[in-house]
Enzyme design. Structure first.
Site, PDB file in Angstrom:
ATOM      1  N   HIS A  65      30.004 -10.672  19.651  1.00  0.00           N
ATOM      2  CA  HIS A  65      31.034 -10.469  20.666  1.00  0.00           C
ATOM      3  C   HIS A  65      30.434  -9.765  21.873  1.00  0.00           C
ATOM      4  CE1 HIS A  65      30.954  -6.841  18.152  1.00  0.00           C
ATOM      5  NE2 HIS A  65      31.255  -6.167  19.265  1.00  0.00           N
ATOM      6  N   CYS A 204      34.353   5.297  12.749  1.00  0.00           N
ATOM      7  CA  CYS A 204      33.007   4.833  13.063  1.00  0.00           C
ATOM      8  C   CYS A 204      32.730   5.135  14.530  1.00  0.00           C
ATOM      9  CB  CYS A 204      32.852   3.344  12.766  1.00  0.00           C
ATOM     10  SG  CYS A 204      33.906   2.267  13.755  1.00  0.00           S
TER      11      CYS A 204
END
Length: 693
Positions: A65, A204
Site C-alpha cells: 500500500h 503498534c
C-alpha cells in the site's frame, strides 16, 4: 468500500511470482479504470513504502500500500496466487494480496481502510471464502461486505439479495454489554461460577493493521478458550479507555504492543503477560494460557510510578473530581506550549539584542537579507521567533483538547485556537477553545452510531463536526465577549503603576515560589508569557515577565546559599543538591528547590515564598523589563535596568536564606539524631527532575 473495489480490480489467477510483479499486475488494472495516472510513478511509491517495512502478514496475506500523487481516488485491488508470493511474512509466501492505492492527501481514509481490512483478515471464514470463491464479482462483493462468507459457501448469492456483512449495532454492543455485566461481579476467580476474565491492550508503531489484527486474534482465541476477553486498541485514531469496572473485575491482563501502553498503571496488581504485537496475532491461545497460569500461581505486577505517565494519560481516571481533571487538562496544554514560548521568546529577544529595538519594523528577510549585516541577522531571528509565537494559542488550545479527548481533540482544538488569534481573543480565547473542543469531541463520542460508520468517525466525522461547532461558537457566540475581556485585561495591565504594580509583583512572586514548577507556578508563568507573546509588547507586560523570572530564580538560589553558609543544618544529600541548585537557579529552573521542599516543606516553602514576593515587588518597583520568557542570568543583557534587577534577586535570595536558616535552626533534632545532621531521615526519594519553569 462500495466504489473502492469492483470486479475489474480482482485477479483470481494472479500469475506473478514476485511482489514487484504482483503490484504491477494489480496496478495495471487500476490504470485501466483511470484510478492511477502514471503506472511507473505509482509503482515507485509502492516500492518505497515496501522498503520501509515488509507488508506481509502471517496467514498468507500481503498488503502492499502507499499514498501517491499518481492516484486519483482511493482504490483497492485484490489478487489470488496459487503459487504464493513472498511479502516478507515470517510464516512464508502470501496467496491473498491486497493493493491499496490512496491519493497523496488521503491519509485518514488510508488508515481507515487498513484498519478495517486488517480486522476482516483475522476472520478465518473470510479468508477461507476468498481462497475458495470462484468469481471476481463475488470476491469484490465479499470484500466490500455485500456478501458474507456464508453466502459464498451457500452458492455465491447475488450481492443485492443478501444483507451487508458489516456488524450490526446489536452485534457490536453485545460483547460490551456482556463485559459490563461481568464487571459487576468482583469475587475471586472461580471457574465453576463464571469464566476467566481478561483485559488486553494492543498497539503498534503506526496504529493501523497489527493493532486491530492482534485485537481480533485475541478476541477469537478468547471465545474458543471460553474466557471473557475485552480489548482496548490504542490505534491511529486515538483510543477509548476500558471501563474501570471491567479492568477491576479482570483476572488477568495481556499487553500485545510495540509502543508504550498508555495509562498502563490502570492494570497494576494483576497477572500480566507483556509481549510484542505480533505475538498477539500469531499465538493468542498461548498468551491466554500463560496469563491463566500466572493467575493460578498468584503472580501480579507492581504498581507503576505515577510520574511515568503523561498529563493526557493521567487525565482519564474517572474517580477524580472535575477540578482535578480541569487542572490536568490545562496543564497538558501549558506543558506543550512552553517550548514554543521559550524558543520563540529567546529568538525574539536575540533579534532585539542584535538588531536593536527597531528590528520589529524591519522588512521581511525574504525580500531583504544581507549576509554581512547584523541587522539582517537580527531581523531573521526576530521573524523566526514571531512565527514560533504564532503557534502559542493554537498549541495551547489543541493540547487542552488533546488532554480531554486524546487525538480526536487535536483538530478542533487547533482550529479553535487559530480562530482565537483571528478574532483577537488571545490566551483567554485559547483556553475556552480548548475546553470547548474537548467537550464537543467527548459528546460526539457518546452518540451511538451505525457500525458501518464507525471506521470513519475518528478521521472524518469527528474532526468535521467538532471543528464546525467550535468554529461557530468562537466566531458567533463567545468569541466577541472573550476578545473584549482580553482587551480589558490588557488595558488594565498597561495602566498598572505605583502600588498596584508592586502588589502584583508580590503576588506573582508568591505564586512562582508556592509549588516550584507546579500548577500555580505555571499559571503565573503563563500569565506573564501571554503578555509578551506579541511582536510589540507593552512596558507593563515586560515588567511582569521580568518580575516572574526574577522570583522564579529565588528558591533554588536561596537553598544553594543556605547549604553553603550553614551546611550543618542540611543532610549530605541536600548539600550535594545545593551545588546543583546554583546552576539551576541562575538558569531560572525553580524545580532546583524541589528536593529541599519535599524533605522539609513547612520551612522551605514559606521561606521561598517570602523571598519571591520581595523580589517580584522590587523588580516592579525598579521598572525592570524583559522581552525574553526564559534564560535566567544569561539574558541579563536583554533586561531593562539590569543592575537593579540583580539587586532585586539578591534581596529575595538573602531573605529566603535567612528565613530557612532560622527556621531550621529552631527545629529540635529527633532523639538519637546528631544535631549536625537534622532531617536525615526526611530525604526526598524520587524527587521530580528539573524542567523548565
Amino acid at each position: 468500500m462500495s466504489d473502492m473495489i469492483t470486479a475489474e480490480l480482482v485477479d483470481l489467477d494472479l500469475s506473478a511470482t514476485t511482489k514487484e510483479a504482483a503490484a504491477r499486475a494489480l496496478a495495471e488494472r487500476m490504470v485501466a479504470l483511470g484510478r492511477v495516472t502514471d503506472l511507473e510513478g505509482f509503482l515507485a511509491d509502492v516500492a518505497a513504502r515496501e522498503a520501509q517495512m515488509p507488508t506481509g502478514l502471517d496467514g498468507g496475506i500481503g498488503i502492499p500500500h502507499c499514498r501517491s500523487a499518481h492516484v486519483t481516488e482511493l482504490t483497492l485491488a485484490f489478487g489470488r496466487s496459487a503459487a504464493g508470493i513472498d511479502f516478507g511474512a515470517a510464516d512464508g509466501p502470501a496467496d491473498l494480496i491486497f493493493l491499496i492505492a490512496a491519493p497523496a492527501g488521503a491519509d485518514d481514509a488510508h488508515l481507515t481502510i487498513l484498519s478495517s481490512l486488517a480486522r476482516q483478515l483475522m476472520n478465518t471464514e473470510f479468508t477461507g471464502a476468498l481462497r475458495s470463491v470462484g468469481g471476481a464479482g463475488t470476491a469484490a462483493a465479499l470484500i466490500r461486505g455485500d456478501l458474507t462468507p456464508a453466502d459464498v459457501e451457500a452458492g455465491e448469492a447475488s450481492p443485492d439479495s443478501v444483507d451487508s456483512a458489516q456488524p450490526t449495532e446489536d452485534s457490536v454492543a453485545a460483547p460490551v454489554a456482556a463485559s459490563a455485566d461481568a464487571a459487576t461481579d468482583t469475587t475471586a476467580p472461580d471457574a465453576g461460577a463464571r469464566p476467566f476474565r481478561i483485559v488486553a491492550v494492543t498497539s503498534c508503531p503506526t496504529g493501523i493493521a497489527h493493532t486491530y489484527m492482534a485485537a481480533e486474534s485475541l478476541e477469537n482465541a478468547g471465545r474458543e478458550a471460553g474466557v471473557e476477553l475485552v480489548v482496548e486498541t490504542q490505534g491511529s485514531a486515538g483510543f477509548t479507555r476500558l471501563d474501570p469496572a471491567v479492568v477491576a473485575a479482570a483476572d488477568g491482563v495481556i499487553f500485545a504492543h510495540d509502543v508504550p501502553v498508555r495509562d498502563k498503571d490502570r492494570f497494576a496488581g494483576k497477572p500480566t503477560v507483556d509481549v510484542g504485537v505480533k505475538a498477539g496475532i500469531n499465538r493468542p491461545a498461548e498468551l491466554i494460557a500463560e496469563v491463566r497460569e500466572k493467575a493460578a500461581r498468584g503472580e501480579v505486577t507492581a504498581a507503576a510510578p505515577a510520574s511515568g505517565s503523561t498529563p493526557v494519560e493521567r487525565s482519564g481516571d474517572s474517580t477524580e473530581g472535575y477540578g482535578t481533571k480541569l487542572r490536568k487538562w490545562l496543564m497538558s496544554g501549558v506543558s506543550y506550549m512552553v517550548p514554543f514560548v521559550a524558543a520563540g521568546g529567546l529568538l525574539i529577544a536575540l533579534g532585539f539584542a542584535i538588531g536593536g529595538y527597531k528590528i520589529n519594523k524591519a522588512p521581511s528577510v525574504m525580500d531583504h537579507f544581507i549576509w554581512t549585516q547584523a541587522d539582517s541577522w537580527g531581523a531573521l531571528l526576530f521573524q523566526i521567533g514571531g512565527v514560533a509565537f504564532g503557534f502559542l494559542v493554537p498549541v495551547l488550545a489543541g493540547y487542552i483538547a488533546y488532554g480531554m479527548a486524546d487525538r480526536p481533540g487535536l483538530v478542533p482544538g487547533f482550529v479553535g485556537g487559530a480562530i482565537s488569534l483571528t478574532i483577537n481573543a488571545g490566551f483567554l480565547g485559547g483556553l475556552a477553545a480548548g475546553l470547548i473542543a474537548g467537550g464537543v469531541v467527548l459528546g460526539i463520542q457518546k452518540v451511538r452510531i451505525p457500525a458501518a460508520l464507525r471506521g470513519i468517525m475518528p478521521v472524518v466525522v469527528i474532526p468535521l463536526i467538532s471543528s464546525a461547532i467550535v468554529g461557530f461558537l468562537m466566531f458567533v457566540v463567545i468569541g466577541k465577549p472573550i476578545a473584549s475581556a482580553q482587551k480589558g485585561l490588557t488595558d488594565w495591565l498597561n495602566g498598572l503603576t505605583g502600588t498596584n504594580a508592586i502588589l502584583l509583583g508580590a503576588l506573582l512572586g508568591l505564586m512562582m515560589c508556592f509549588d516550584l514548577g507546579g500548577p500555580v507556578n505555571k499559571v503565573a508563568y503563563t500569565f506573564a508569557t501571554a503578555g509578551i507573546a506579541v511582536s510589540n509588547p507593552s512596558d507593563s507586560a515586560m515588567k511582569i515577565m521580568a518580575a516572574v523570572m526574577a522570583a522564579g530564580m529565588v528558591p533554588p538560589l536561596a537553598m544553594a546559599l543556605a547549604t553553603t553558609v550553614r551546611g550543618k543544618l542540611f543532610t549530605p544529600t541536600e548539600r550535594e543538591n545545593g551545588k546543583a541548585a546554583w546552576v539551576l537557579g541562575i538558569s531560572f529552573i525553580s524545580e532546583g528547590a524541589i528536593p529541599f521542599a519535599a524533605a522539609d516543606p513547612l520551612r522551605v516553602i514559606p521561606s521561598a515564598m517570602v523571598g519571591g514576593a520581595i523580589t517580584g515587588s522590587l523588580s516592579m518597583t525598579f521598572d525592570a523589563t524583559l522581552r525574553a520568557p526564559h534564560g535566567g542570568i544569561f539574558v541579563v543583557p536583554l533586561i531593562g535596568n539590569p543592575l537593579l534587577y540583580l539587586v532585586a534577586i539578591a534581596a529575595g535570595v538573602c531573605v529566603s536564606t535567612a528565613m530557612v536558616v532560622v527556621l531550621k535552626g529552631l527545629r529540635k533534632p529527633a532523639a538519637g539524631t546528631p544535631a549536625s545532621e537534622p532531617g536525615e531521615t526526611a530525604a526526598a526519594p524520587g524527587a521530580k527532575q528539573p524542567v523548565a519553569a
